[in-house]
Structures are given as C-alpha cells and as structure tokens.
Design an enzyme around this catalytic site. Structure first.
Site: not given
Ligand code: ZN
Ligand code: ADP
Length: 361
Positions: A231, A182, A242, A249, A140, A245, A262, A118, A221, A238
């Site tokens: 978010e 980035e 993106n 994506h 994340k 992105h 990416h 946990r 960031k 947040r």
């Molecule tokens: Zn990215």
C-alpha cells in the site's frame, strides 16, 4: 475449477476453489504430516458446531484450539492463547497452522503464525463469504487493541488457501449478505460485467456460479495487491479496495462496533460514495439508483437504521488513516466498474453524502 496463483515477491501461493474441497485439503494435510510436519488447527465455537465433520474427518488427527466467536477474539489475550497452544503442541519451525473460520480466525491465526518462532506457515480455509473474497488475498493479518481495530499486525502470506463454497451453507444469512457488500464493491470498482451479472441475478449460497464469482473477486484483489503489495502507491493501488470504506468505517465506529456488521456499514458507505461520485459529476442519478437497487436485492441496508450525528461521523473521517493534507481522501467512481482515489474532497461535500444516507445534525 482452476486454482488462482497469487504472485508476490516474497512468496507466491495458490487459492483453490470448489464446492467441496475435503479430499484436496485432507491430501494436503497428509502430505505435510508424512513429511514430519506438525499441523494444528485454529477455529471458533460456532464453526466447530456448524461444521464438525471438517474437524473430525477432513482435519482428523490435527490438534485444535477452539476459541469463542466474535470480534472480541481478535485480541491480545487470544493471541497469547494461540502461541501457548502452538508451544504446548511442540510446533517447531516446520509447523503449519490451519485457520478454519472467518476474518476473525484468519486474521488472528495469520498474525500468530507470522510471529511464532519468527514465522511459521499457515493455511487458510475461509468459512465466511467475506473471508473468501477479502481476507484470503493480501496477507494482512492482525488483532485489535483498545486504541482501535487492526492496529497491530503483520503482512504474512498463507502457504495456500482453500475456498470451499459448500462451507457457506451453514453461515447465517445476515453474514452472507455482509460478504456480498464486498462482492458488489469489486464489481463497482473493477468489473462492470460482474456488476451487471449481480443486477440480473442476485447471488445466493445456492447459485451455481458462486465459486466463479468468488474467484473473480479474488482475481481483482490479487491484481491490485500484486501491483501495490504494501500500500505504497501514491494514487490508486491498494487504496481502491477502500471504496465505500471511509464512510463505512465512520458508520461502524460512530454507531458502536457490533451494531452494523462490517459489510453492512460498507454497503451504506458504497451508497455514500455513489452520491459523492454523482455530485462530482462522474456518474448519473440513475447509476446511483442502480447501486442502491443491487445492494437491496442482496438484503443489504442502503441508509442508516437510526440517524447518527453528522459531527461525530465527520470526526471519524478526520481520524481515518487516509487523510491527506487535512482533507479526506476518498475512493470515487468514474464509472460503474472504474474507481479512482481522489484527494482534497471539501468537507461540505462529504457532509452532504452523509446526509444522503440519513445522518442527522
Ligand atoms: Zn471491507
Ligand atoms: P468475518 O469473516 O465477517 O470477519 P467472523 O469471523 O466474525 O466474520 O464470522 C462471523 C460469524 O459467523 C461468527 O460468529 C462465526 O463464528 C460465524 N461463522 C463463520 N463461518 C461460519 C459457517 N460456515 N457456518 C456457521 N457460522 C459461521
């Protein structure tokens, strides 16, 4: 260089910066081991091969699991392997997992640590530029499943992060460039001075201010994440991270994962977002050119290598998590250095931006 404090409600931690942090990392490990805590290391084969001294000297004596490189390792199978490894090494609640690697190892290791018993602590030693500027802040973690990328994960903050830029000297140039997408994104969304600096002198692995630039990206960031940790902000927050992105994506997905890195897809996505901002009347065509020029100066693509079908790209945008009330939400630039979220972008406008970067009917 001064460490950067990340202040989050549940847990705060420091990001340390330097070209060589071997002594600092060794001291941290020794402190943990002396306190009776089990320290284990997760890395991939390329990194073990490129930076063997990290394992045999800096992290000497720590049991290690070395997984195959690549996105395929962010999988349920690999997750099971890490958990079995932790159990075999008799890691208890006081155990600490050190992730030595790029985004793949960091995300997989962080998620393994989030759920094992946990939750145990983990320390990140990022080895790619992308992981240094992106994955080391924000907490994340996660893996991919067949239904999609990053669909399973958890928020789990590291105990500490060590950004040692010397580790980037063995990184393939294409991967360094991908990380630069980035970095340029941070300049565009929050720091015109950083952008101007990159325009004057493109950043390389040998730039004297490499650590300083990475620290600035982490700072940007961190400020965004601290204000909107999960978010939940209705606008801005947040989601600003993106920038480029939503387009990026879609490109990654339609081209087939692995065709574009990416960061490469994000670079092309930044150009599409620049066109969008220009068509909405926020920035000038000269500013769009400045954006493509700085991306090119960092060896990044600014249009599709091969035309991708517009219908598929638009379908991918519609599937994106960021769709509100049927119309996609995009991050746009109000100026170079200032981004905002904008809902309700009409579909023909988004299509025009995809055409600008080489999408075909
Ligand atoms: Zn990215
Ligand atoms: P990202 O951080 O961009 O998500 P990955 O974790 O997939 O990317 O790493 C990109 C590739 O670079 C992988 O093949 C990985 O093994 C390799 N790699 C990562 N760091 C280094 C390094 N410092 N030296 C050499 N190869 C590296």
């Amino acid at each position: 260089m001064e460490a950067l404090g990340i202040n989050l409600s549940e847990r705060s931690y420091l990001i340390h910066f330097g070209s060589d942090l071997t002594a600092v990392i060794s001291a941290e490990i020794a402190k943990l081991v002396t306190a009776g805590r089990k320290v284990v290391v997760l890395t991939d084969e390329n990194i073990a091969h490129a930076l063997p001294w990290m394992l045999v000297e800096t992290l000497a004596g720590c049991p290690r699991l070395i997984l195959p490189p690549g996105e395929g390792t962010k999988s349920l199978g690999a997750l099971g392997e890490v958990w079995d490894f932790l159990a075999t090494e008799k890691c208890d609640r006081g155990g600490v997992l050190v992730t030595l690697g790029g985004g793949v190892i960091g995300d997989l290791g962080g998620f393994s640590a989030a759920a094992y018993l946990r939750g145990i602590e983990f320390i990140q030693v990022p080895t790619t530029l992308l992981a240094m500027v992106d994955s080391s802040v924000g907490g994340k973690t996660g893996i991919n499943i067949s239904a999609g990328k990053n669909l399973v994960g958890a928020f789990h903050q590291p105990r500490g992060v060590f950004v040692a830029t010397g580790l980037l000297t063995t990184l393939p140039p294409r991967e360094f460039a991908a990380g630069m997408a980035e970095v340029i994104k941070y300049g565009l969304l929050a720091d015109a001075a950083l952008l101007a600096q990159l325009e004057r002198t493109p950043l390389t692995v040998r730039s004297p201010d490499l650590a300083g630039v990475i620290r600035r990206c982490c700072e940007i960031k961190a400020a965004i994440v601290e204000a909107d940790e999960r978010e939940t902000a209705k606008e801005g927050g947040r989601a600003l991270l993106n920038l480029g992105h939503t387009f990026g994506h879609a490109i990654e997905q339609v081209a087939g994962y692995g065709i574009y890195l990416h960061g490469e897809a994000v670079a092309i996505g930044l150009v599409a977002a620049a066109h969008l901002s220009q068509q909405l009347g926020y920035i000038t065509t000269d500013e769009v050119t400045r954006i493509t020029t700085v991306l090119k100066a960092h060896a990044l693509p600014v249009s599709l290598r091969e035309g991708l079908p517009l219908t598929n790209l638009m379908a991918a945008v519609a599937r994106d998590k960021k769709v509100r009330a049927g119309l996609p939400r995009f991050v746009v630039l109000h100026a170079l250095g200032r981004a905002v979220t904008q809902d309700g972008i009409e579909l023909p406008l988004a299509e025009a931006c995809f055409r600008n970067i080489g999408a075909v009917d």
